[in-house]
Design an enzyme around this catalytic site. Structure first.
Site, PDB file in Angstrom:
ATOM      1  N   GLY A   1       0.822  -1.197   0.000  1.00 26.63           N
ATOM      2  CA  GLY A   1       0.000   0.000   0.000  1.00 26.63           C
ATOM      3  C   GLY A   1       0.860   1.253   0.000  1.00 26.63           C
ATOM      4  O   GLY A   1       2.029   1.238  -0.377  1.00 26.63           O
ATOM      5  N   SER A   2       0.273   2.352   0.462  1.00 23.51           N
ATOM      6  CA  SER A   2       0.888   3.668   0.262  1.00 23.51           C
ATOM      7  C   SER A   2       2.117   3.953   1.104  1.00 23.51           C
ATOM      8  O   SER A   2       2.748   4.993   0.929  1.00 23.51           O
ATOM      9  CB  SER A   2      -0.152   4.763   0.508  1.00 23.51           C
ATOM     10  OG  SER A   2      -1.091   4.769  -0.531  1.00 23.51           O
ATOM     11  N   THR A   3       2.473   3.081   2.030  1.00 19.71           N
ATOM     12  CA  THR A   3       3.759   3.289   2.711  1.00 19.71           C
ATOM     13  C   THR A   3       4.901   3.244   1.704  1.00 19.71           C
ATOM     14  O   THR A   3       5.978   3.780   1.945  1.00 19.71           O
ATOM     15  CB  THR A   3       3.993   2.224   3.794  1.00 19.71           C
ATOM     16  OG1 THR A   3       3.856   0.923   3.218  1.00 19.71           O
ATOM     17  CG2 THR A   3       2.983   2.376   4.939  1.00 19.71           C
TER      18      THR A   3
END
Length: 731
Positions: free
Chosen positions: A302-304
């Site tokens: 995901g966006s990490t």
């Protein structure tokens, strides 16, 4: 003639017998000589037989090495355990006389039903019996309980066993051995078995015919070799904070999995690491999960992941955060990428796109700004193409998707490619540490029982994917994710500290076909955070897989519960001072050390510097303080001093911040359970109540003006919700 003939025959016979006798004597003498020289008869060593006949020997047991945390607290050790033995033979004075009564008494201590115990104790023709697996490997305390029953015929056999004093604690790291330590099954117990295992010795001495040891006889001692001791980088206090908050998340949200890692940003040392489901290594029969997800599981992050393409674009000089783009969707050949807010936010800057976690922004960065080749080169430089080499068993590698053009876009915002949490931690050290990427490690050193260092690990730089200047700029943008009104990281702010970080909400591939799971909560929610921003020392990564959340509660709730508690306590345990604001810089003081002062003198000194002094204990002399001496502190801050008195009264903590409550818990070595955000409005134990050693401080928090029932839904929740269905939405 006949007489002479007979005499001749007799003489001949005598000579023959003499010859035979002499030959026999010669042969016997030769045999004696041979035996004297060879000391062997029919393949049997006579010296060995003699030694065995007149000598006694016994095994000298070694001791398996222990495992300690960085401060020397024991995590795994060999202890003496006890097995219940019942004497049944009537020839013995001390024997079981009443099986039923004995069974009833033992049942009060052992987890064995009375009928089974009675059956064990009623066996005929047996000299002695054991009472089954539940009467083995007993602790000293349990043995004393049985001993105090004073039951005839009940005795104990001592056996060594492996024991893990902190129970469910870093279990996937430590692993376990069989109770008798015959086999090391998993974790460091298995991978370091060659260091930890002991070697038996032996003692031999001479005895007489009645097996009595001869006085002044020589002893032959082959001493045992104890196993080596292993010291880890783990900090028990930080690890305990992880374990406790994970338990709370399991109880409240019942997720499929939970993962958390705490690392020293400057060295790569792992200060804490845990998973759920976990297990108690003392009860290894009940294990349901053998996998350390932090190193042995890869998933789409995901966006990490977005912080790394961002760092690459800044390093290449092609990132303009004030440049505008059209959010909402982005066409890539036949496919269309969507933001989690499918309609987008209109034309916004790339900086705002990062704060809002826009997939479109990072698709543009990957394909139009960086280009796929440079993106993949940077991901390689950040270590995503190979395992980190952490000193734990069974680490796996990530998989980076690069089969088609769209893979570069989806990888840039954390989909299609799968990586491990430990790979993300290693990459994050480059962001936090001025561009220098540190190899994660968990074994600090290995020492012999004599204290000789056998292995000593040191921090190791494994790459410099970005410059210090780029690192600083990325940290500032990551901080804006937490501080901006539109930032998805607002739930992760911590009172008194500047936090930088990135949220992630990863979709989960279906097991039964193409596509991803849908529905509320069917995501892996995560956060990668660093603090303090001005000079990061701690990195915390938390991921919660499919928590059972109820609308409108955001998926960030269980993640922030773990992150904020663990990061806050980590910063305080490591004595990292809170961040000073601009208007406080002129007023900041250096904390003095008042340990050893009289309480009255300490209060006078500290109050003269403008501090709010909290006295813990009814003694007359200061034995401990928090914060420690030489730390920077602003006037008005609370300073805790503990006295040499035995009685500690719970103070009134109404209006205290999260950081102040944790400071109190640290001073008293107690657990703090905080519910909500803001400042304390109710507490347990009550003010004035005497504190026990095992007390838990429970505090409910809210912001001024909030109603109690609205604690979980304050301003910003809609922004958190925006990321709940984040990541790859393709037509």
């Amino acid at each position: 003639m006949d007489k002479n003939k007979n005499r001749s025959i007799v003489i001949k016979r005598a000579l023959i017998i003499l010859v035979i006798f002499l030959l026999g004597l010669t042969g016997l003498f030769s045999r004696f000589v041979y035996i004297q020289a060879a000391k062997e008869v029919q393949g049997h060593d006579l010296e060995e037989l003699l030694e065995r006949r007149w000598s006694q020997s016994r095994v000298l047991e070694g001791k398996r090495g222990s495992i300690f945390d960085r401060n020397g607290e024991t995590l795994a050790e060999e202890l003496t355990s006890y097995t219940v033995v019942a004497i049944l033979d009537e020839r013995y004075h001390d024997r079981v006389e009443d099986p039923v009564h004995t069974a009833q008494q033992l049942n009060t201590v052992l987890d064995i039903d009375v009928s089974s115990l009675t059956e064990y104790l009623s066996q005929e023709g047996r000299v002695q019996v054991e009472l089954g697996p539940n009467a083995k490997n007993l602790s000293y305390e349990k043995m004393k309980e049985i001993e105090e029953l004073k039951l005839p015929g009940i005795q104990f056999r001592q056996d060594p066993r492996r024991y893990y004093p902190k129970q469910t604690f870093a279990s996937h790291i430590l692993g376990y051995t069989e109770r008798d330590m015959s086999v090391a099954r998993m974790g460091l117990e298995s991978s370091l078995n060659e260091y930890l295992k002991d070697e038996q010795g032996r003692i031999s001495y001479q005895k007489d015919g009645k097996n009595r040891r001869l006085t002044n006889a020589n002893e032959i001692i082959d001493p045992p070799k104890n196993g080596d001791n292993v010291f880890l980088t783990l900090d028990t206090r930080i690890q305990m904070a992880i374990e406790q908050t994970m338990n709370q998340v399991i109880e409240e949200y019942n997720p499929e999995r939970v993962m958390a890692i705490v690392a020293n940003a400057k060295t790569g040392e792992i200060l804490g690491m845990s998973n759920r489901p976990s297990f108690n290594p003392n009860q290894y029969e009940s294990i349901i999960n053998y996998t350390n997800f932090n190193i042995s599981a890869r998933f789409e992050p995901g966006s990490t992941m977005k912080m790394y393409p961002l760092a690459a674009a800044i390093e290449e000089g092609i990132y303009d955060g004030e440049e505008f783009y059209q959010s909402g969707s982005y066409q890539i050949g036949p496919d269309r990428i969507h933001d989690h807010n499918r309609g987008g936010w209109g034309r916004i800057s790339f900086n705002e796109g990062f704060q809002r976690s826009s997939n479109v922004a990072f698709s543009i960065l990957a394909l139009e700004k960086l280009g796929p080749d440079k993106l993949y080169n940077y991901l390689d430089a950040f270590g995503f193409y190979s395992p980190t080499g952490i000193d734990l068993p069974n680490e796996i590698n990530g998989t980076i998707a690069r089969n088609q053009r769209i893979d570069a876009a989806t990888t840039a915002y954390g989909q299609a490619s799968a990586v491990t949490p430990i790979q993300q931690i290693q990459a994050a050290t480059a962001i936090a540490n001025g561009g220098k990427m540190m190899k994660p490690y968990i074994i600090d050193r290995i020492e012999s029982t004599e204290g000789e260092t056998i292995l000593n690990n040191e921090p190791q730089i494994v790459g410099e994917p970005i410059s210090a200047t780029t690192s600083k700029e990325v940290l500032e943008l990551l901080e804006s994710v937490v501080t901006s009104e539109v930032g998805t990281g607002r739930p992760y702010a911590i009172d008194g500290y500047r936090v930088a970080g990135k949220t992630g909400t990863a979709q989960i591939p279906r097991d039964d076909g193409p596509g991803y799971l849908t529905g509320d909560g069917n995501f892996i929610y995560s956060f990668m955070g660093m603090a303090p921003v001005e000079d990061p020392e701690v990195i915390v990564y938390v991921a919660v897989d499919r928590p059972k959340i109820v609308d409108p509660e955001p998926g960030s709730a269980p993640v922030s519960l773990i992150f904020r508690s663990v990061m806050n306590q980590s910063l305080q345990y490591l004595n990292i001072s809170p961040t000073e604001s601009t208007d406080q810089k002129d007023e900041i003081n250096e904390m003095i050390d008042v340990t050893g002062y009289s309480v009255s003198n300490a209060i006078e000194q500290l109050e003269s510097m403008g501090y709010d002094v909290v006295v813990l204990g009814d003694g007359r002399q200061v034995t401990l303080q928090h914060p420690l001496g030489n730390q920077k502190l602003i006037p008005g801050e609370k300073v805790f001093i503990k006295t040499d008195g035995a009685t500690v009264i719970m103070p009134n903590i109404e209006g205290w911040s999260t950081r102040q409550v944790y400071g109190l818990a640290i001073m008293l070595d107690l657990t703090a359970d905080l519910v909500g955000r803001g400042y304390v409005y109710s507490q347990t134990p009550s003010p004035g109540e005497e504190l026990t050693e095992r007390a838990t401080i429970v505090a409910n928090l809210r912001f001024p003006g909030d109603h109690v029932e609205e604690d979980q839904h304050q301003e910003g929740d809609s922004l958190e919700d925006e990321e709940e269905e984040e990541e790859f939405f393709m037509d």
